[in-house]
Write an enzyme that holds these catalytic residues in place. Structure first.
Site, mmCIF file in Angstrom:
data_model
loop_
_atom_site.group_PDB
_atom_site.id
_atom_site.type_symbol
_atom_site.label_atom_id
_atom_site.label_comp_id
_atom_site.label_asym_id
_atom_site.label_seq_id
_atom_site.Cartn_x
_atom_site.Cartn_y
_atom_site.Cartn_z
ATOM 1 N N GLU A 234 2.732 6.603 3.809
ATOM 2 C CA GLU A 234 1.519 6.250 3.703
ATOM 3 C C GLU A 234 0.497 6.019 5.001
ATOM 4 O O GLU A 234 2.128 6.693 6.097
ATOM 5 C CB GLU A 234 1.432 4.414 3.458
ATOM 6 C CG GLU A 234 2.412 4.192 4.481
ATOM 7 C CD GLU A 234 2.726 2.656 3.378
ATOM 8 O OE1 GLU A 234 1.178 1.887 4.591
ATOM 9 O OE2 GLU A 234 3.191 1.384 4.131
ATOM 10 N N LYS B 117 6.821 -7.689 0.995
ATOM 11 C CA LYS B 117 7.131 -8.011 2.504
ATOM 12 C C LYS B 117 7.558 -9.463 2.246
ATOM 13 O O LYS B 117 6.367 -10.223 1.562
ATOM 14 C CB LYS B 117 5.645 -7.458 3.191
ATOM 15 C CG LYS B 117 5.439 -6.314 3.487
ATOM 16 C CD LYS B 117 4.083 -6.419 4.523
ATOM 17 C CE LYS B 117 3.446 -5.076 3.850
ATOM 18 N NZ LYS B 117 2.318 -5.478 3.524
HETATM 19 N N1 PSU Z 1 4.557 -1.641 4.551
HETATM 20 C C1 PSU Z 1 4.564 -1.660 6.023
HETATM 21 N N2 PSU Z 1 3.355 -2.655 7.310
HETATM 22 C C2 PSU Z 1 2.140 -2.538 6.695
HETATM 23 C C3 PSU Z 1 2.082 -2.184 5.262
HETATM 24 C C4 PSU Z 1 3.402 -1.916 4.075
HETATM 25 O O1 PSU Z 1 5.699 -1.867 7.046
HETATM 26 O O2 PSU Z 1 1.046 -3.052 7.085
HETATM 27 C C5 PSU Z 1 1.034 -1.970 4.704
HETATM 28 C C6 PSU Z 1 1.208 -0.971 3.572
HETATM 29 O O3 PSU Z 1 0.475 -0.484 3.761
HETATM 30 C C7 PSU Z 1 0.691 -1.841 2.212
HETATM 31 C C8 PSU Z 1 -0.307 -3.172 2.607
HETATM 32 O O4 PSU Z 1 0.086 -1.332 1.026
HETATM 33 O O5 PSU Z 1 0.041 -3.709 3.910
HETATM 34 C C9 PSU Z 1 -0.409 -4.166 1.696
HETATM 35 O O6 PSU Z 1 -1.963 -5.206 2.458
HETATM 36 P P1 PSU Z 1 -2.502 -6.060 1.614
HETATM 37 O O7 PSU Z 1 -1.506 -6.982 1.400
HETATM 38 O O8 PSU Z 1 -3.698 -6.066 1.962
HETATM 39 O O9 PSU Z 1 -2.720 -5.543 0.252
#
Ligand code: PSU
Ligand code: MN
Length: 302
Positions: free
Chosen positions: A25, A160
């Site tokens: 990604e 996360k």
């Molecule tokens: N993993 C990481 N750092 C990030 C992300 C994932 O180590 O910044 C990102 C990913 O792209 C994930 C996003 O899809 O954060 C999720 O954001 P949200 O909660 O707004 O969907």
């Protein structure tokens, strides 16, 4: 009309020849990691895949065009502080095309684009999920719905840990997402090895490949989520983690942050409040997932 999704030459050839390909990604380096480390980490992940005999397919949006297999120059452009780069989830793809913006694709958008062009394996850091307090804010990541409807295999260090991990696993169960712990029966917690939640364990890249094949043979349309815990030496001390997270949440609530800026805000706060400790953990977890992703992609084509 031009192609809606561009696939690079090396990725197209590798897919045609059934060589192992791993999608990566770009939100992780456009919005997750601090500059200038971000670009170095993104390029190192690509090199790590090549060294392990897999072809990297970093996914992102360049001038509004979803691109699978960014060039080194494009990775530098997206990771550069000078360029304006938006965080692109699935629903942001049409707007990015309209406005011709650069974008870092989230897990959801990356999974969508990678599967669309025939890639079966994707490595990331941590997944999005249900935010704490979602019962009143309704804030849950579009990653959840994407993983429920896109048959790809994603290697992550878990959800996360700034999120509500048990609630996210409940959503995965409801939506039919296949979840496995890599050499652990405890779902990993991203910055920490153990989220406290129980999962079925698998013991090899071949097991992971077999799960994806069984899913496909059954015609299931959901993702396989492989949770790969960060090395014990690299995890954040769980006590420090929980203490700092309470502060991060308080600040986020106080600033009234909502929507897609919330996750980057929480990660950034954790990085600052731990003197960069969580940043190192994030990078170590990512490297571990890239290595496992390469091994699974190899197992899938053999
Ligand atoms: N993993 C990481 N750092 C990030 C992300 C994932 O180590 O910044 C990102 C990913 O792209 C994930 C996003 O899809 O954060 C999720 O954001 P949200 O909660 O707004 O969907
Ligand atoms: Mn959200």
């Amino acid at each position: 009309m031009s192609e809606p999704i561009v696939v690079s030459g090396p990725v197209r050839e590798a897919l045609a020849e059934r060589r192992p390909v791993v999608a990566l990604e770009s939100t992780i380096f456009t919005h997750g990691l601090t500059r200038p480390r971000n670009v170095a980490v993104a390029l190192a992940a690509e090199q790590q895949l090549r060294d392990a005999g897999a072809v990297p397919a970093t996914v992102g949006v360049v001038d509004g065009v979803p691109t699978v297999g960014l060039s080194e120059e494009q990775i530098v452009t997206l990771g550069d502080a000078e360029s304006e780069v938006v965080k692109v989830g699935i629903r942001d793809l049409p707007m990015a095309a309209l406005k011709r913006t650069h974008g870092g694709t989230t897990v959801a958008a990356t999974a969508f684009l990678a599967h669309h062009v025939g890639i079966g394996v994707f490595a990331t850091g941590g997944l999005g999920g249900v935010h704490r307090g979602a019962a009143t804010t309704f804030d849950e990541s579009a990653d959840i719905v994407a993983l429920a409807s896109i048959p790809i295999l994603v290697v992550s260090a878990g959800v996360k840990s700034v999120l509500d991990v048990p609630a996210t696993l409940e959503r995965f169960e409801t939506l039919g997402v296949v979840v496995a712990g890599y050499r652990t029966a405890r779902f990993p917690g991203f910055y920490v090895r153990d989220s406290g939640c129980v999962v079925d364990d698998i013991t090899s890249p071949e097991d992971a490949a077999a799960l994806a094949r069984a899913r496909d043979a059954l015609g299931l349309r959901s993702a396989v989520v492989v949770g790969n815990p960060v090395d014990a030496s690299a995890q954040v001390d769980p006590e420090l983690h929980d203490r700092v997270l309470v502060e991060a949440e308080r600040e986020a609530a106080g600033s009234g942050l909502r929507g897609k800026s919330l996750t980057p805000f929480l990660l950034e706060h954790m990085h600052r409040a731990t003197d960069g400790r969580t940043l190192e953990t994030n990078i170590a977890a990512y490297q571990g997932n890239v290595a496992l992703g390469a091994a699974i992609a190899r197992a899938l084509v053999s």
